[in-house]
Design an enzyme around this catalytic site. Structure first.
Site, PDB file in Angstrom:
ATOM      1  N   LEU D 224      32.202  40.097  12.143  1.00 11.32           N
ATOM      2  CA  LEU D 224      32.281  39.104  13.223  1.00 11.32           C
ATOM      3  C   LEU D 224      31.208  39.337  14.287  1.00 11.32           C
ATOM      4  CD1 LEU D 224      33.873  36.788  14.597  1.00 11.32           C
ATOM      5  CD2 LEU D 224      35.247  38.555  15.697  1.00 11.32           C
ATOM      6  N   ASP D 225      30.390  38.342  14.533  1.00 10.94           N
ATOM      7  CA  ASP D 225      29.375  38.389  15.593  1.00 10.94           C
ATOM      8  C   ASP D 225      28.387  39.537  15.412  1.00 10.94           C
ATOM      9  OD1 ASP D 225      30.837  36.301  16.694  1.00 10.94           O
ATOM     10  OD2 ASP D 225      31.968  37.613  18.019  1.00 10.94           O
ATOM     11  N   GLU D 226      28.228  39.985  14.167  1.00  7.62           N
ATOM     12  CA  GLU D 226      27.362  41.140  13.942  1.00  7.62           C
ATOM     13  C   GLU D 226      26.106  40.807  13.132  1.00  7.62           C
ATOM     14  OE1 GLU D 226      27.635  44.096  15.129  1.00  7.62           O
ATOM     15  OE2 GLU D 226      29.727  44.538  15.555  1.00  7.62           O
TER      16      GLU D 226
END
Lengths: 280, 280, 280, 280
Positions: D224-226
Site C-alpha cells: 500500500l502506497d509503496e
C-alpha cells in the site's frame, strides 16, 4: 602527455546528424568511460553537449581525433580537466552572500579558490580576515568611475582570477571593465529579473504589492541586469512585509541562488547562447 | 431585522488607539462570537480590519452602535453576510481557466454563482453548454473597441454581476469600461508581474531566458496589467522549455492562482490600498 | 516600575466571548499602542493571542488589571519585553547550520546571543574560535549516555541558556536531559518529518525514490523527532541525486529552516498546543 | 514495413562502455534524426536511455541491427511510436482529479484516450456523462473484495486499457488485481509519501502539525502506497488549517501532480528501477 583526471568535454555549434555518435565514438576508441552526458538542441538548431568522462588518455591525440571527426568549420569544443576555479569576490557593504561563500570555501564546498575579496568599503574586512583571505579596500571616493575601476583592475592583476563574483557589489560596471571579463563575471541581483531592474528592487516590489519576491544570478554584460540568467529562486511575501522586511527575507534567497549558480558555472555546466544560459 | 447568518465586518481608515477594543466591544455587547479576526496597519498608518462573527443580531442597531463608537469621519465599514457572489466570466479561446471554474462551480466549490460566460469567440461554447450555463458569443469583428464593449455591456446588463472574471480574456479593456466596475474586475495574467507586461509574456520569458515562470491574479484598473495583485505563483522551467512549453506548463499555474485569488475576493478577504491588495 | 520597551503579551486558555475586547481594553486604558495583534482559536476551543505593543506602563498595575479582567482560572498570560534570547548551540561534525548561525550572530541578525557552542567532537572548534565564542569539546567517548549528558549539563550550568539549539547535534538525548529544558530545545531534522524519522534520512529518501526532500525544525520532546514542528521547507530532487547529493542539497534547506524557526521562537511567536506549534 | 512517425527507443540493462555510441551509430546509419536523447547510469551500474527520433525507417531492420550491436544478454530495448495511450480511470466520490482529466481530455491535452470511467459509487456519473465517456457503476456493496474486483475486471475486459488511473479511487486493491497490471496502474495519494501512508492522511497531517502538505503520484504495487514515486508536489499550510482545510487545499496539488505524472508516463519517459522511478 597522459592525463587521468576526470574531464569535461564541451561542444557547441550547428546541429547535424551523428554528432553524438561521432563524439562518443572517439571516447569509446580511447577506452574512456562516460560518467554523464547531456546535450541540447535549441529551436534555432544550435547543438550543445557536455560530456563528463574518466580514464587515461593522451590529450593531443584525443583533440586531434575530435577535430578530424567533427564538421569543420562548425562545432567548437573545449576540454577541461575537472578542477577548482580561481575567483575574486567583489562586495560593497552587505555580508550575507560573502559570508555564505566564505563558509563554503572554508569547508571546501565552493568548487573554487577565493584568491581575494575586493570592496569599495572596508566594512567587511573583519569578516574576511577571520578566514585568512586577502581583503582589498578600494574606495571609490574622490575617483571617477574609470579611475575606480582602474584601481580595481590593478588589484585583480595580482590574482589573475578566472571569474569575478559580484556578491552584492552595488556599483554599475562600465562596458570597458565588463569587456575585459567576457562571460566571466557573475552577479546576484536582488529581484526576480526582469522585474525590478536597477536600484532598490525591494522598494519597487513593495510599491508594486507583489506576493512573491526573488533573486537572480546572472552573467554580467553591458546592459544593466540584462545578462544571461543562470539561476533564480523566489519566496512568498504578503502585505505585512515592508520593503525592509522583504530585503531581510530576500537575503536568504540571494545567497543560496548565488551559491547554486556558482556551482553550475564552476563545474563547467553553463553554456551561453545569445542571452540565454544553457545548463547541462 | 434580525439576521443569524455568519457575517463579515470590514473596516478601514486612519489608525487610532483603541480601534480593536471599540469594535470588539460592540460585538461583545451584542453577544456575538468572533470566529476570526485579523487586522493590519500599513506603514503609512492606515488601519484595516476584517472580523468574521456569528450570532443573531439586529442589523440597524449594530451599525448604529459601530458608527457611534468609531471615530467620525475616519473609519469606513461594511457589514456583509457570508454569501456567494454573482459573477460573469469573460473568455477568449483558451479553456483551462474556464474549465477550472466550471468544474469548481459544478461541485459548489467556487463561493460564487456563474451567471453567464461571455466570449469574443464561440470556441468555448460547447464546454460551457455542458454545464448548463448561458454562453454569449459577442464577436469583436467589424466593431470598434467601444462598439464591442457596448455589446458586452448590454449582455452584462441582463445579469448585473457583482464581479467580472477575466479568465484569459485577451482584449484590453477601455478606461470607460473598467470605470463601470471599480475593483470588481479580476484578471489572470500569464506572467509573474511586473515582469512581462503585455502581449506574449511566455515568448518574452523564453527570449529573456528566465528559469522560473509565473502567473498573477490582479484587479483591473486603467493601466494594463498594473492593478493591485491578489495572488501569484511560479513554476521552475529550464532552457529546454520553448515558449510553447512554457505556455503549456504555465496553464496549470494560471488556473490555480486565479481560483485562489477568487476565493479570497469572494470571501471578502481583500482590501485595496492604493496599488496594493491587503489580504486579511 | 515603569517600562518603555516594546512588549509582547502572550495569552492562552479556553476560548470565551470578549477575550480580545477585555485585553485590548486594558491596553487602551493604559494608553498603550498595539503594533501587531494576532489570535487563534483551535478547533477544540483553545484561545491563543499574541499582542505586541509599545508605550510606557507600570508592569505590576498592568498585570493586576489583566488578572482582574480575564476569567480565572482560565487564561494564562506572560508579558515579555522584546529582547534577545540567550542560547547555547550543540553540534557534532557538520558545519553548515552552525556557520549560518555564527554569520547571523556576527552581524546581529539572530535575535539571540550565542553564549557558547558545545560539541562531542572538536572538529568545529576552529570555526567557532574565528567568532570569539567559547567552544566546549565534551567527548562522548568512554562515557555512558548519562555520563556524557552530565558533562554537557555541567557546561551548560556555566551559561544558563534560555534555549538550546541542536544545529545538527547527532546524538539522541535522554528523557532526563530533555525534561530539564521543556519546550526550550530546538532541533533541525534533515527530512520532511514525519517522513524518515531517525538515522540517515537522506539514505532513506534515496531508497524510497522521493522527488522532494526537506528539513524540519521542531521542539524536542521525549519521542525522537516527534516534537512540535515549527517550520519546514523542501527542495526538488530527481533520480540523479544520490543519497550524498541529497545530503549536500539538503544542507541549504536545513540551515535556512533552522534560522527561520529560531527567529519565530526568539520573537515569542510560537505557542505549543499538544503536539502542534501555533505561530502568531 | 516503413514507419515515418516520431519514435521513442527505450533501453535498460547493465552499463557498459560504448552503449551510447553503438545505439546512436545504428540511428545514424539509418539516417534518423535524434530529437532528444537522455541517459542515466544508476549508482549500482544500471544503464537507462531514452532516445526520441524522427525519420523514415524499416522497423525490422532497425531492431535487428540494434540487437546485433548491443551486448546480449544485457540491454533490453523497446521501440514505441509516439502515440496516445488507452486508459480507464477509476474513481470513488471525489471529482477534482477526474474533472481535471476530463477537461484535459476534452481539449486533447492528456496524451491519452479515456476509454471509460469506473466507480464504486454513481456520484460522478453526471460529470462523466457531460463528456460523452462511458461510466460504469460497479458497486462494492454486498460483495467481497474479490467479487468486486472480478466485476471491475469484467468491465475492464471490454476496453483492454494499457493503463489504469486511480484518480482518488479509495479502495485498496488486492495483489491478485495489481499483478494483472504490472507497472500499469498509477495512483494519486493525498500526502507527501512516505509520510502519512494509508487512510486519512490530511487528518494525520493535522494531528502531526506539519507546515507543508503534499501529494504523490506513484505506480501501484502490492504494498500500500509503496510503489515507485513518479511525481510529488507540496503546499504550505499553517496552524489555522483544519484537516478539512488541508484536504481542500490539497486537492489542487493532487490533481496537478497526477496530471504531470501521467504526462511523463504516457510519453514513455518513466523507467522503473526497483522501487525508484527514473524519469528521462
Amino acid at each position: 602527455m597522459e592525463d587521468s583526471r576526470k574531464h569535461i568535454l564541451l561542444m557547441d555549434g550547428p546541429d547535424d546528424k551523428g554528432l553524438i555518435y561521432h563524439v562518443t565514438g572517439v571516447l569509446f576508441r580511447h577506452s574512456l568511460n562516460i560518467i554523464h552526458n547531456d546535450e541540447y538542441v535549441s529551436p534555432s538548431g544550435q547543438f550543445f553537449m557536455r560530456t563528463e568522462f574518466e580514464g587515461t588518455f593522451d590529450t593531443a591525440s584525443l583533440l586531434n581525433e575530435l577535430k578530424a571527426t567533427l564538421p569543420d568549420p562548425g562545432i567548437t569544443f573545449r576540454l577541461n580537466p575537472k578542477r577548482k576555479k580561481n575567483i575574486v569576490v567583489l562586495v560593497t557593504k552587505e555580508h550575507h552572500c560573502l559570508g555564505e561563500l566564505l563558509i563554503r570555501y572554508a569547508f571546501d564546498e565552493l568548487d573554487a579558490t577565493i584568491l581575494a575579496v575586493v570592496s569599495n568599503y572596508n566594512i567587511l574586512q573583519p569578516l574576511v580576515s577571520k578566514f585568512g583571505i586577502p581583503f582589498h579596500y578600494v574606495s571609490h571616493e574622490d575617483k571617477t568611475r574609470e579611475e575606480h575601476e582602474e584601481a580595481i583592475l590593478r588589484t585583480l592583476a595580482i590574482y589573475e582570477p578566472e571569474f569575478l563574483v559580484l556578491a552584492k557589489y552595488m556599483r554599475v560596471l562600465t562596458a570597458g571593465f565588463v569587456n575585459k571579463f567576457p562571460n566571466r563575471i557573475i552577479n546576484i541581483h536582488h529581484s526576480f529579473l526582469p522585474a525590478f531592474i536597477g536600484a532598490n528592487p525591494y522598494r519597487q516590489a513593495y510599491e508594486r504589492g507583489v506576493k512573491i519576491i526573488g533573486a537572480t544570478a546572472h552573467f554580467v554584460n553591458n546592459d544593466l541586469d540584462e545578462g544571461p540568467i543562470i539561476a533564480q529562486n523566489v519566496k512568498d511575501v504578503d502585505h505585512r512585509h515592508t520593503a525592509a522586511d522583504m530585503a531581510t527575507e530576500g537575503k536568504d534567497v540571494e545567497k543560496i541562488v548565488l551559491s547554486q549558480a556558482l556551482k553550475l558555472v564552476f563545474n563547467d555546466r553553463v553554456f551561453i547562447a545569445g542571452n540565454r544560459a544553457i545548463v547541462l
